[in-house]
Design an enzyme around this catalytic site. Sequence first.
Site, PDB file in Angstrom:
ATOM      1  N   HIS A 220      39.268  36.309  35.861  1.00 13.96           N
ATOM      2  CA  HIS A 220      38.069  36.374  36.713  1.00 13.96           C
ATOM      3  C   HIS A 220      37.911  37.775  37.318  1.00 13.96           C
ATOM      4  O   HIS A 220      38.408  38.073  38.404  1.00 13.96           O
ATOM      5  CB  HIS A 220      38.192  35.339  37.833  1.00 13.96           C
ATOM      6  CG  HIS A 220      36.891  35.051  38.520  1.00 13.96           C
ATOM      7  ND1 HIS A 220      36.482  33.769  38.820  1.00 13.96           N
ATOM      8  CD2 HIS A 220      35.907  35.872  38.969  1.00 13.96           C
ATOM      9  CE1 HIS A 220      35.306  33.822  39.424  1.00 13.96           C
ATOM     10  NE2 HIS A 220      34.942  35.089  39.536  1.00 13.96           N
TER      11      HIS A 220
ATOM     12  N   HIS B  97      35.076  41.220  37.791  1.00 12.58           N
ATOM     13  CA  HIS B  97      33.721  41.782  37.676  1.00 12.58           C
ATOM     14  C   HIS B  97      33.834  43.248  37.292  1.00 12.58           C
ATOM     15  O   HIS B  97      34.317  44.073  38.075  1.00 12.58           O
ATOM     16  CB  HIS B  97      32.967  41.645  38.997  1.00 12.58           C
ATOM     17  CG  HIS B  97      32.730  40.213  39.383  1.00 12.58           C
ATOM     18  ND1 HIS B  97      31.605  39.511  38.993  1.00 12.58           N
ATOM     19  CD2 HIS B  97      33.496  39.324  40.070  1.00 12.58           C
ATOM     20  CE1 HIS B  97      31.677  38.273  39.446  1.00 12.58           C
ATOM     21  NE2 HIS B  97      32.817  38.126  40.108  1.00 12.58           N
TER      22      HIS B  97
ATOM     23  N   ARG C  41      31.100  44.952  36.217  1.00 12.85           N
ATOM     24  CA  ARG C  41      29.804  45.500  36.681  1.00 12.85           C
ATOM     25  C   ARG C  41      29.006  46.251  35.634  1.00 12.85           C
ATOM     26  O   ARG C  41      27.929  46.770  35.942  1.00 12.85           O
ATOM     27  CB  ARG C  41      29.997  46.416  37.891  1.00 12.85           C
ATOM     28  CG  ARG C  41      30.708  45.777  39.073  1.00 12.85           C
ATOM     29  CD  ARG C  41      29.904  44.680  39.707  1.00 12.85           C
ATOM     30  NE  ARG C  41      30.479  44.227  40.971  1.00 12.85           N
ATOM     31  CZ  ARG C  41      30.403  42.987  41.407  1.00 12.85           C
ATOM     32  NH1 ARG C  41      29.795  42.050  40.703  1.00 12.85           N
ATOM     33  NH2 ARG C  41      30.936  42.642  42.564  1.00 12.85           N
TER      34      ARG C  41
ATOM     35  N   ASN D  77      27.701  38.298  35.534  1.00 13.55           N
ATOM     36  CA  ASN D  77      26.593  38.603  36.464  1.00 13.55           C
ATOM     37  C   ASN D  77      26.295  40.104  36.480  1.00 13.55           C
ATOM     38  O   ASN D  77      26.417  40.789  37.484  1.00 13.55           O
ATOM     39  CB  ASN D  77      26.854  38.058  37.877  1.00 13.55           C
ATOM     40  CG  ASN D  77      28.143  38.560  38.510  1.00 13.55           C
ATOM     41  OD1 ASN D  77      29.037  39.045  37.824  1.00 13.55           O
ATOM     42  ND2 ASN D  77      28.251  38.460  39.823  1.00 13.55           N
TER      43      ASN D  77
ATOM     44  N   ASP E 151      29.054  32.547  37.170  1.00 11.95           N
ATOM     45  CA  ASP E 151      29.750  33.001  38.372  1.00 11.95           C
ATOM     46  C   ASP E 151      28.876  33.846  39.301  1.00 11.95           C
ATOM     47  O   ASP E 151      28.111  34.701  38.853  1.00 11.95           O
ATOM     48  CB  ASP E 151      31.007  33.797  38.023  1.00 11.95           C
ATOM     49  CG  ASP E 151      31.779  34.109  39.294  1.00 11.95           C
ATOM     50  OD1 ASP E 151      32.143  33.155  39.989  1.00 11.95           O
ATOM     51  OD2 ASP E 151      31.976  35.289  39.606  1.00 11.95           O
TER      52      ASP E 151
ATOM     53  N   HIS F 148      37.942  30.067  41.472  1.00 14.37           N
ATOM     54  CA  HIS F 148      38.305  30.395  42.861  1.00 14.37           C
ATOM     55  C   HIS F 148      38.206  29.220  43.832  1.00 14.37           C
ATOM     56  O   HIS F 148      37.446  29.262  44.808  1.00 14.37           O
ATOM     57  CB  HIS F 148      37.492  31.595  43.374  1.00 14.37           C
ATOM     58  CG  HIS F 148      36.019  31.614  43.053  1.00 14.37           C
ATOM     59  ND1 HIS F 148      35.189  30.516  43.189  1.00 14.37           N
ATOM     60  CD2 HIS F 148      35.218  32.621  42.628  1.00 14.37           C
ATOM     61  CE1 HIS F 148      33.962  30.843  42.853  1.00 14.37           C
ATOM     62  NE2 HIS F 148      33.955  32.124  42.504  1.00 14.37           N
TER      63      HIS F 148
ATOM     64  N   ASP G   9      39.236  37.480  41.046  1.00 13.71           N
ATOM     65  CA  ASP G   9      37.812  37.622  41.413  1.00 13.71           C
ATOM     66  C   ASP G   9      37.556  39.046  41.916  1.00 13.71           C
ATOM     67  O   ASP G   9      36.840  39.256  42.905  1.00 13.71           O
ATOM     68  CB  ASP G   9      37.387  36.585  42.454  1.00 13.71           C
ATOM     69  CG  ASP G   9      35.859  36.506  42.585  1.00 13.71           C
ATOM     70  OD1 ASP G   9      35.155  37.190  41.820  1.00 13.71           O
ATOM     71  OD2 ASP G   9      35.390  35.761  43.463  1.00 13.71           O
TER      72      ASP G   9
HETATM   73  O1  DOR Z   1      32.723  37.180  46.455  1.00 12.56           O
HETATM   74  C1  DOR Z   1      32.240  37.111  45.344  1.00 12.56           C
HETATM   75  N1  DOR Z   1      31.706  38.189  44.724  1.00 12.56           N
HETATM   76  N2  DOR Z   1      32.218  35.923  44.725  1.00 12.56           N
HETATM   77  C2  DOR Z   1      31.566  35.731  43.588  1.00 12.56           C
HETATM   78  O2  DOR Z   1      31.588  34.631  43.080  1.00 12.56           O
HETATM   79  C3  DOR Z   1      30.772  36.830  42.970  1.00 12.56           C
HETATM   80  C4  DOR Z   1      31.341  38.132  43.353  1.00 12.56           C
HETATM   81  C5  DOR Z   1      30.477  39.320  42.980  1.00 12.56           C
HETATM   82  O3  DOR Z   1      29.910  39.346  41.901  1.00 12.56           O
HETATM   83  O4  DOR Z   1      30.415  40.260  43.783  1.00 12.56           O
END
Ligand code: DOR
Length: 431
Positions: A58, A60, A62, A92, A151, A231, A304
Site C-alpha cells: 500500500h 502512493h 503519485r 489515485n 483507495d 489500513h 500507506d
Molecule cells: O491518509 C491517506 N492518504 N489515506 C488514504 O487512503 C489516501 C492517502 C492519499 O492518497 O494521500
Amino acid sequence: MTTILIRNGRVIDPSCGKDAIADLFIEDGQIVGTPSLSPSTIIDAAGLWVVPGLIDVHVHLREPGAEHKETIETGTAAAAAGGFTTVIAMPNTTPCADNPDVLKMVMEKAASLGGTRVIQSCAITVGRRGEQVVDMAAIKKETGVFVFTDDGDGVESDAVMEDALCRAVPLCAILSQHSEFARISKKAALHEGEVSAVLKLAGQPVASEYEMVARDIALVKKTGGRLHVSHISSAEAIDAVRRAREEGLPVTAEVTPHHLHLTDDTVGEAGTMAKVAPPLRPLHHVEACRAALADGTIDVIATDHAPHTIADKAGSMEKASFGMVGLEIAVPMILALVKDNVLTPSRMIDAMSCAPARIFGIPGGTLAPGAAADITLIDPDDPFDIDPRTFRSKGINTPFAGYHATGRAVCTIVGGRIIYRTGRAAQTPGS
Ligand code: DOR
C-alpha cells in the site's frame, strides 16, 4: 554473473520456519543452496537479520499527475532505503490508474529504473467514482494486474461492490477496500471522540469503517469474492474480520505502522501531520490492532506511504490533505513492537514479506533455494533519530519526526542486485 555471499547473518524466514545463524548464497539473481562459484561480493551480516525482501502492498507513488509530491523514481528510492523489494502502488493518480495505459506506464518506468519492483494496482471503478466497475477481465488479460482498489475512497454502493466481487471470482482477483462510508465519515479530519470534542472539530465515527467492513463481508459470503481490508484501524472492524475468518471466508487485512503506534492524542500534538485516513483512534483501538496483528487476524503490515507537500499539510485541519509518509520508517517502527514483545521477529517478517507475497500472489516472501534473490538485511540495533530531511521520498510529512528509533534496513537486494546498502552492511569484511 554476480555472486554474493551474505555471511553469518540471523536468517529469519517464516516461509520455511527458519530462524538461525547461517550463510546465504546468491548466484545469477537467485538464492542457491550450494554455491558453484566463489563470491564476487561478500557481505558480513554478523549481528544483522537476513530476511525475505520486504513487500509493501500500500504505497502512493503519485505518478502520473502529482510528481511534485513524489515520483516513481523518488518513491522507489524511498522504498529501497526502507528495505522494500516490492511495492504495490495505489491508483489515485491523475489520470486515474483505471486503464492498461497508466498501469503499463508505471510498471514499465519502474522496471526501467531497476530498483524496487512496482505492481500498479487498478481502480475498482472507472475514475474511482464508485459508479461503474472497470473491465477487470480485460485489464488482467492485458497487464497481468489483479489487485483492484479505489483507495482514498471506499466503494459506497452495495450493487457496485457486489458486481466487482462477482467479476473478481473467476479472475482470482483481490479487491482491496478503503473501508469508509463517506456518507457517515463526512471525510472529517479526525476520529470522533474526546479529542475531536476538545478541538471542536467534526469527527469520523468508527461506524464509517465498521459498516463498510461488515457490508463487504456479507457480500463476500454471497459472492465468494476475495476481500482485503486496507489500513484497518478500529476494534469493531477487526472483530468483524476475526468472525469472518472463523467462518473460513476469504478475507484478509492490513494495518499501518501509524495505527499501531499513535492515538488521536497525536492530532492535538502534531496537528495536520497526524491527519490521515482512516484517522488515528483512541488507545483501545491501537491495542486491538496490535493484538490482532500478533494473533494473525491482521495478516499484513503496509505503510500507506502518502507523500504530500508542506503546503498540502499547512492551514486548517479541515483543509489539509490526509496522509503521512511511511516507507523509510516502517522497519524501525515495527522493530519497536518487537522490542516491546508485541511481535516476535518471525511474526514481523511474516507480516512484512511472506503474508503479502502469499495473499497478493507476488513472487518473493521466501529465501528458499531457487527463489529470486529479493532479500533485506536489517540492523536491529542501529540507533538513530528520525529526520525527514534525510528521506529519499519527496514527502517529509510525518508526525514521527524527531522520534528516537533503534534499528533499520541496511541492505536491499532485488533479483540479486544490491539496490541499497548502508551502515554495517556497507562495511568491507575484515576491515
Ligand atoms: O491518509 C491517506 N492518504 N489515506 C488514504 O487512503 C489516501 C492517502 C492519499 O492518497 O494521500
